[in-house]
Each structure stands twice: as structure tokens, then as C-alpha cells.
Write a protein that holds these residues in place. Sequence first.
Motif, PDB file in Angstrom:
ATOM      1  N   SER A 115      -7.481  14.293  49.570  1.00  0.00           N
ATOM      2  CA  SER A 115      -6.657  13.562  48.611  1.00  0.00           C
ATOM      3  C   SER A 115      -7.167  12.131  48.542  1.00  0.00           C
ATOM      4  O   SER A 115      -7.054  11.374  49.514  1.00  0.00           O
ATOM      5  N   GLN A 117      -6.870   8.550  46.646  1.00  0.00           N
ATOM      6  CA  GLN A 117      -5.863   7.851  45.862  1.00  0.00           C
ATOM      7  C   GLN A 117      -6.234   6.386  45.657  1.00  0.00           C
ATOM      8  O   GLN A 117      -6.733   5.729  46.566  1.00  0.00           O
ATOM      9  N   TYR A 181      -0.874  13.872  40.264  1.00  0.00           N
ATOM     10  CA  TYR A 181      -1.929  14.826  40.571  1.00  0.00           C
ATOM     11  C   TYR A 181      -2.601  15.340  39.302  1.00  0.00           C
ATOM     12  O   TYR A 181      -1.939  15.581  38.293  1.00  0.00           O
ATOM     13  N   ARG A 182      -3.918  15.512  39.404  1.00  0.00           N
ATOM     14  CA  ARG A 182      -4.635  16.218  38.344  1.00  0.00           C
ATOM     15  C   ARG A 182      -4.313  17.700  38.438  1.00  0.00           C
ATOM     16  O   ARG A 182      -3.828  18.196  39.452  1.00  0.00           O
ATOM     17  N   ASP A 184      -6.221  20.117  38.889  1.00  0.00           N
ATOM     18  CA  ASP A 184      -7.009  20.810  39.910  1.00  0.00           C
ATOM     19  C   ASP A 184      -6.851  20.205  41.303  1.00  0.00           C
ATOM     20  O   ASP A 184      -7.598  20.537  42.214  1.00  0.00           O
ATOM     21  N   GLU A 185      -5.854  19.336  41.487  1.00  0.00           N
ATOM     22  CA  GLU A 185      -5.706  18.616  42.751  1.00  0.00           C
ATOM     23  C   GLU A 185      -4.522  19.167  43.540  1.00  0.00           C
ATOM     24  O   GLU A 185      -3.440  19.382  42.998  1.00  0.00           O
ATOM     25  N   GLU A 186      -4.737  19.375  44.843  1.00  0.00           N
ATOM     26  CA  GLU A 186      -3.673  19.855  45.707  1.00  0.00           C
ATOM     27  C   GLU A 186      -2.705  18.745  46.061  1.00  0.00           C
ATOM     28  O   GLU A 186      -3.111  17.612  46.344  1.00  0.00           O
TER      29      GLU A 186
END
Length: 214
Positions: A115, A117, A181-182, A184-186
Motif C-alpha cells: 500500500s 500512499q 483506493y484504486r 486494483d488496489e487492496e
Amino acid sequence: MGITSAWSISAHDDDFVAALAPRLLPLVAADRDAPGVRERWERWRREPLPDFRTWGEGFGEWGGPGEKALTSFLELTHSGDHVQKLYDGLGPEDDFSLYGDVWDQVDDGDDIFLSVQSKEFALRVFLHAVGPERAALLPGWCGNFLLTSGEVRETLPAVERALGFTARERAEAEDQDWLDYRDDEESVLDGPLRIWRQAAATGRGLCGASVVIY
């Protein structure tokens, strides 16, 4: 001027973990044992912070009722000075780095939770969202750890207790996760447990690190 941070949990075989241990484990211990750190953790445990939307509305402002508690939490969840060296480089005699020698060694995207940020710490958001009781069940220190495959299996039940939510608990945690979040992002609420279970099932160890990229 803002910062960009990353929290990663990557899966590796035990030989890799054994080679990394002399570099990483002393840094995790040094951050855990740094002056004032334990006191900050205990303060957060005693005084969990309220809804993050109140932090800028009097609670955490100068002279506000939660100023000291919020400042203590922000300091606690900032990237540790010692583990940070694993990203910056350990020194002129050792060019080992988290980026090139850990993250770049992961061939399969499923073998890492990452992640990244801007202007925020993913670990900070995660810890606030799950709260101190659940966070205390996690191994290592403030998102930083190194575990063999055996230790991954041993710690999985506690991690599942920490990160397993009822529908209501999940909604409450999501309400305190302010990251965007995108597609495709967890989420920080999903990635750690996903990779823990995967590593336990495939006999891998895990490396966790929270750092400032720039």
C-alpha cells in the motif's frame, strides 16, 4: 511538503528470511525499544482515538481534549527511524535496500501486499481502523516483522482473530479507513490477512515493513 509512504508484507522462502533476519530484526527491535515508544503504545491502548473526522474539529487541535493523545498516536505510527534504514540503505559499507533486495525479489504480484500512499501512512490508517485490541494480536512491532514459515502458521490464528470481522465490525472499520483506493488496489483491511493465509498455505515466511519512500 508532503511525503509518500509504503507498507508492505511480502512472502519469501525460509532461506531468504534467514538471510534477511540479521539485517531486519535488530532494526525492528531498535524501533520497539526507542525512548517513549512503549509509552505511546500504552497511551493508545488506554485511550483509543475517536472517529478520525473529529481530529481536526477541536479534539486534536492545540489545547483540545485529545491533543496529546493524537500527537502520541501520530508519532507512534510514523515510520520507525531504524526500519527506515532498510529502505534508505544501511550505510556506506552495506548497499542492501528494501526496494532492490526485498520487493524486487518478489516475482508474483500475489506474493506481496503493498500500500503506497501520498501524504499519509497506510499503517496509521490500518491501526486506527482496527483499534489497539486487535493490533495487539499482530506479531512484530507497528507493522514491521519478519517471520519464518513456521511462525506464519503459528501466528495465523491470532491474525485471523485480529482481522476477521462480522458484517457490523467490518462496516465500522471501513468507516475509519480514510484512504482512497484504486479499483486494483487492496484495502489495508484485506491485504494483510489475504497474504498471511496464502503464505501459511504455501509454506512461506513473511516480511513486513512500513517506510517513507520520499
